[in-house]
Design a protein around this motif. Structure first.
Motif, PDB file in Angstrom:
ATOM      1  N   GLU A 198     -40.404 -20.991 -23.831  1.00 48.73           N
ATOM      2  CA  GLU A 198     -39.583 -19.661 -23.485  1.00 48.73           C
ATOM      3  C   GLU A 198     -38.218 -19.793 -23.880  1.00 48.73           C
ATOM      4  O   GLU A 198     -37.725 -18.771 -24.294  1.00 48.73           O
ATOM      5  CB  GLU A 198     -39.809 -19.364 -21.865  1.00 48.73           C
ATOM      6  CG  GLU A 198     -40.201 -17.949 -21.650  1.00 48.73           C
ATOM      7  CD  GLU A 198     -40.423 -18.027 -20.118  1.00 48.73           C
ATOM      8  OE1 GLU A 198     -39.320 -17.926 -19.323  1.00 48.73           O
ATOM      9  OE2 GLU A 198     -41.449 -17.813 -19.823  1.00 48.73           O
TER      10      GLU A 198
ATOM     11  N   HIS B 235     -42.826 -10.373 -25.005  1.00 47.06           N
ATOM     12  CA  HIS B 235     -42.964  -8.649 -25.047  1.00 47.06           C
ATOM     13  C   HIS B 235     -41.575  -7.989 -25.787  1.00 47.06           C
ATOM     14  O   HIS B 235     -41.365  -7.340 -26.466  1.00 47.06           O
ATOM     15  CB  HIS B 235     -43.188  -8.179 -24.124  1.00 47.06           C
ATOM     16  CG  HIS B 235     -44.752  -8.037 -23.721  1.00 47.06           C
ATOM     17  ND1 HIS B 235     -45.531  -7.147 -22.974  1.00 47.06           N
ATOM     18  CD2 HIS B 235     -45.689  -8.860 -24.145  1.00 47.06           C
ATOM     19  CE1 HIS B 235     -46.832  -7.664 -22.904  1.00 47.06           C
ATOM     20  NE2 HIS B 235     -47.047  -8.486 -23.641  1.00 47.06           N
TER      21      HIS B 235
ATOM     22  N   ASP C 218     -40.527  -8.201 -18.267  1.00 48.14           N
ATOM     23  CA  ASP C 218     -40.179  -9.537 -17.979  1.00 48.14           C
ATOM     24  C   ASP C 218     -41.008 -10.551 -18.491  1.00 48.14           C
ATOM     25  O   ASP C 218     -40.893 -11.926 -18.649  1.00 48.14           O
ATOM     26  CB  ASP C 218     -40.915  -9.462 -16.302  1.00 48.14           C
ATOM     27  CG  ASP C 218     -40.107  -8.669 -15.203  1.00 48.14           C
ATOM     28  OD1 ASP C 218     -38.810  -8.977 -15.639  1.00 48.14           O
ATOM     29  OD2 ASP C 218     -40.516  -8.129 -14.638  1.00 48.14           O
ATOM     30  N   ASP C 219     -41.872  -9.927 -19.635  1.00 45.37           N
ATOM     31  CA  ASP C 219     -42.539 -11.055 -20.636  1.00 45.37           C
ATOM     32  C   ASP C 219     -41.664 -11.370 -21.578  1.00 45.37           C
ATOM     33  O   ASP C 219     -41.234 -10.366 -22.288  1.00 45.37           O
ATOM     34  CB  ASP C 219     -43.808 -10.416 -21.048  1.00 45.37           C
ATOM     35  CG  ASP C 219     -44.473 -11.542 -21.902  1.00 45.37           C
ATOM     36  OD1 ASP C 219     -43.730 -12.107 -22.646  1.00 45.37           O
ATOM     37  OD2 ASP C 219     -45.728 -11.480 -21.804  1.00 45.37           O
TER      38      ASP C 219
ATOM     39  N   ASN D 247     -44.009  -5.042 -21.226  1.00 46.69           N
ATOM     40  CA  ASN D 247     -43.642  -5.522 -20.165  1.00 46.69           C
ATOM     41  C   ASN D 247     -42.079  -6.410 -20.128  1.00 46.69           C
ATOM     42  O   ASN D 247     -42.135  -7.288 -20.805  1.00 46.69           O
ATOM     43  CB  ASN D 247     -44.648  -6.865 -19.580  1.00 46.69           C
ATOM     44  CG  ASN D 247     -44.057  -7.345 -18.028  1.00 46.69           C
ATOM     45  OD1 ASN D 247     -43.139  -6.893 -17.647  1.00 46.69           O
ATOM     46  ND2 ASN D 247     -45.073  -8.106 -17.433  1.00 46.69           N
TER      47      ASN D 247
END
Lengths: 287, 322, 253
Positions: free
Chosen positions: B32, B168, B164-165, B162
């Protein structure tokens, strides 16, 4: 505000203004004569302060340290002009901005490399410590008066050099018409080197004398640079007289705002500048 | 496509960069951290591109562009309710319009000047804004503020992505970057763009041809500021906070460096410059704690030797043979 | 026979501090004619031109265009009223083609200059206008050449083409023949002869032969003051003019 506090603030404002003038005069001279916008000018102020700290540690003498710092700053200015700035005279402002931003990066990195990032301090020398009393209750530090007088002396010296000497004549001619000076068959490169070196030295001297008054911290150069921009913009780009008037104005307004309008204090000089620019877009003393 | 992205180098870059940027996260999916890093580069490229337009295409050198970048974030905090998820699209619109309105006022003051004066006054106004936020208790001072509720991204009842992703969000930002490039290309290729370029090259002549030079500059300033605010808004959403350092002069300065590194005025060069600068920053930072020194030397060398930026260098390389 | 008055000044003054660059100038400029302005250096010719095109604001006095006072409007609005100005120093966009130079000039007429989404190549009419302006000055063959690469004389022609592309009724020309060889000057003189059938031309020029050949009306200025206005022969034989020129020893008529 009673009279004594008013007096103290006024003195503070004048002293701060004079210090600002010392720095801004170099900035405006370099622009007026050479057409160079030196964003790294604030870094010279920072370097002055750090050099002062270093030499005070080394020599234990205020005067000697101050002299050494000034000489080194002058040399630094000459070297920078000879190696970097002199390639920029025919370039646009954008290149100047970029190069001097690069210089800021380098100077900041050097400062962190050589002296670390912790705040440093220089003690007020013994013969200048102590205070004189303004009224029965209010005292004012001798050192600040010394700084104000020194700045005044330097300003007067600058005035004399610019108005009474051959070098000054060239500087004034260069301010109003750069091409003309080049046509007069004068060694323009030497003039530029002298002006740039002197500008750097003035800024460094301001750093030197302010070292005992404020702590020496990273980023002090950028902060003072922005204040100088305000001074130069208000005074009119390239005008020494304008820089003097504007520096005192900014110094006094800034000092009094800190007491009278604390919530606006850090913004007030910018507001002042915006107002003046709306009335006179070229500054107060533009040619 | 040929009409739009005229130069060969530019087309080549777009065909290389965007597919690569689309594929890259697939290799980093587990990580991430890298996706977030890429996202922030893409967001900053949007900001740099707006500056590139302003400086390179309009000849207005500003050192205060970061003000609008920061305002993009602060405006969201200012107008959005604290504990309620608002609609992303609606607030995108609000923020761009508000930033444009502020730019209109600031522009009227700033554009009375030009050249060196403009450099200094834009810097000073941005600093004023910086001090306002860093001194204000309501806005969290130097620490800034957190965004407690991220906006909801549904449009007409459909949730596209989204927030929060990270993945995305990365793709959304990439799409935004592409849209910005298309937008600036449209602007520079329009009738407005023709006159704006004329204003840049020769304002006196353009006035003498009957154009109100000031209005052209003002419109450009407003557009660039609105998109800078958009980038700042995306930044705030990515990290979930805003702080005054977004509007520091260093932000403007490094954006200017990136834009010049890429090739001033080439627009796609803004992407190139941002990627290269951030890449260098990242690798130098890992190499030594005094990365600033190397960066500074690099910038100085660039001014001295490498005037047209990477885009100019590539164009020379690829298009010289004619 | 004289044509209708298009542009008029009444007591026009421009002072720079205490210096009277232009003092109490009252002139009328007529349609379909050339009005020459001559005078020694520093006579205020360029100041007059700068006032007439709105670049300077007068200290006092009025400028009337088609009977309306226009001295207070902005410089760019002068062009919209049909007052076009050519510069003494070549003032073109050197990095784009000749056609593009004229497109920039003509675009105000087709509109959409604030449309950020309308492609700049979308109007055939605009291109036609620009080409027409180029052809008027005889630069049709240079349309796709970058402006910096044509000769100096051609750049002076392009300068005029750009003014024409704004569709003016008044042409203010500041030394269109400055720095030109004989051949090139001839070209411009023939061009101006052609143009004066349709435009009101105000011509500031140092080349006396050209001015005498072209002018219907001639004004002589000295030190910001109006000396004399009349047709070429009147001016030529005027004793004050002879005195002013001989006294200054600047140029000889």
């Amino acid at each position: 505000m009673d009279f004594a506090i008013f007096l103290v603030q006024l003195l503070n404002g004048l002293q701060y203004g004079l210090l600002l003038f010392l720095i801004a005069s170099g900035l405006t001279l370099v622009f007026g004569v050479m057409g160079i916008l030196n964003l790294a000018h604030g870094s010279m102020y920072m370097i002055g302060a750090y050099l002062m700290w270093y030499f005070v540690q080394l020599t234990d003498s205020f005067v000697l340290a101050a002299l050494l710092s000034a000489v080194i700053a002058l040399l630094l200015g000459v070297v920078i002009e000879k190696t970097l700035i002199n390639r920029l005279y025919r370039r646009n402002h954008l290149d100047q901005v970029l190069l001097t931003i690069g210089m800021i990066f380098v100077f900041n990195a050097m400062q962190s490399l050589l002296w670390g990032d912790d705040p440093l301090g220089v003690a007020v020398p013994g013969w200048l410590s102590g205070s004189i009393s303004l009224t029965e209750l209010v005292e004012y530090p001798v050192y600040r008066i010394f700084v104000a007088l020194l700045c005044l002396l330097l300003a007067a010296g600058l005035y004399l050099v610019i108005n009474r000497t051959r070098l000054g004549m060239l500087v004034r001619a260069g301010e109003s018409n750069r091409e003309m000076v080049e046509c007069l068959g004068i060694d323009i490169n030497r003039l530029y080197t002298i002006v740039f070196g002197a500008g750097v030295m003035l800024a460094a001297l301001a750093g030197v004398v302010s070292a005992p008054m404020a702590s020496i911290v990273p980023g002090m150069g950028e902060h003072v640079l922005i204040s100088c921009f305000v001074v130069v913009v208000i005074g009119g780009m390239g005008s020494i007289k304008g820089a003097f008037v504007a520096a005192l104005m900014v110094g006094i307004v800034d000092t009094f705002a800190a007491v009278l309008l604390p919530q606006l204090s850090s913004m007030i000089v910018y507001i002042l500048m915006a107002v003046i620019l709306i009335i006179k877009p070229q500054g107060l003393f533009s040619s | 496509m040929t009409y739009f992205f005229g130069k060969k180098t530019e087309q080549l870059f777009i065909w290389l960069f965007f597919p690569l940027a689309l594929l890259l996260p697939l290799f980093l999916e587990q990580n991430e951290f890298y996706v977030n890093k890429l996202t922030s580069v893409v967001i900053f490229a949007i900001f740099v591109m707006s500056l590139d337009y302003l400086v390179g295409r309009c000849g207005m050198i500003t050192l205060g562009h970061s003000m609008f970048y920061g305002l993009g974030g602060y405006l969201f905090i200012l107008i959005a309710p604290e504990f309620e998820a608002v609609n992303f699209w609606v607030y995108t619109f609000y923020i761009c319009v508000l930033a444009a309105a502020i730019a209109l006022v600031v522009g009227v003051i700033v554009l009375r000047t030009s050249g060196v004066y403009m450099i200094m006054i834009t810097l000073a106004i941005a600093q004023m804004c910086f001090y306002f936020f860093s001194d204000s208790v309501e806005f969290g001072g130097n620490d800034g503020l957190f965004i407690l509720m991220k906006p909801d991204t549904s449009l007409f009842g459909l949730a596209f992505f989204n927030l929060d992703d990270p993945l995305h969000f990365y793709y959304f930002c990439l799409l935004s970057l592409f849209n910005c490039l298309v937008f600036w290309k449209l602007v520079t290729g329009s009738r407005f763009g023709r006159i704006m370029e004329a204003v840049k090259d020769n304002p006196q002549r353009t006035t003498a041809l009957g154009y109100n030079v000031f209005l052209f500059r003002l419109l450009s300033y407003v557009m660039a500021s609105a998109l800078a605010a958009y980038a700042g808004y995306l930044f705030a959403l990515q990290y979930g906070f805003v702080n005054p350092s977004m509007m520091s002069w260093q932000t403007s300065g490094s954006a200017l460096v990136m834009s010049i590194l890429g090739g001033m005025g080439s627009l796609y060069g803004a992407i190139l410059g941002t990627v290269v600068y951030e890449g260098l920053h990242y690798s130098l930072e890992h190499l030594t704690e005094h990365w600033l020194l190397l960066m500074g030397c690099l910038i100085i060398a660039m001014v001295m030797l490498f005037k047209a930026g990477i885009a100019g260098f590539l164009e020379n390389l690829l298009e010289r043979r004619k | 026979m004289t044509h209708a008055t298009v542009l008029q000044t009444e007591g026009l003054c421009k002072y720079w501090g205490g210096v009277k660059a232009l003092d109490n100038m009252s002139l009328s400029f007529h349609d379909k004619s050339v009005h020459g302005i001559v005078g020694p250096n520093g006579a205020g010719k360029s100041t007059l031109l700068n006032l007439l095109c709105g670049s300077y604001k007068p200290t006092a006095g009025r400028i009337l265009h088609q009977g309306e006072a226009i001295e207070d409007i902005r410089a760019y609005q002068f062009v919209r009223r049909g007052i076009g100005r050519g510069f003494q120093k070549t003032n073109i966009y050197p990095q784009v083609t000749c056609l593009e130079n004229c497109c920039i000039a003509a675009q105000r007429r087709v509109g959409g200059s604030f449309n950020i989404l309308l492609s700049k190549n979308s109007s055939a009419l605009l291109k036609e206008m620009a080409e027409q302006a180029l052809q008027q000055v005889g630069l049709g063959s240079r349309r796709d050449t970058i402006a910096s690469q044509i000769s100096y004389g051609e750049q002076r022609q392009l300068e005029i083409a750009m003014v024409l592309a704004t569709a003016p009724s008044v042409l203010l020309l500041d030394e269109p023949m400055a720095g030109m060889g004989h051949e090139e000057s001839r070209l411009i003189i023939e061009l101006l002869k052609k143009l004066k059938q349709d435009y009101c031309i105000v011509l500031v020029e140092h080349d006396m032969d050209a001015v005498f050949e072209l002018s219907d009306q001639l004004t002589v200025m000295v030190n910001g003051q109006h000396l004399v206005t009349g047709c070429v022969d009147e001016v030529r034989n005027n004793s004050k003019v002879k005195e002013a020129y001989l006294g200054q020893g600047d140029e000889v008529i």
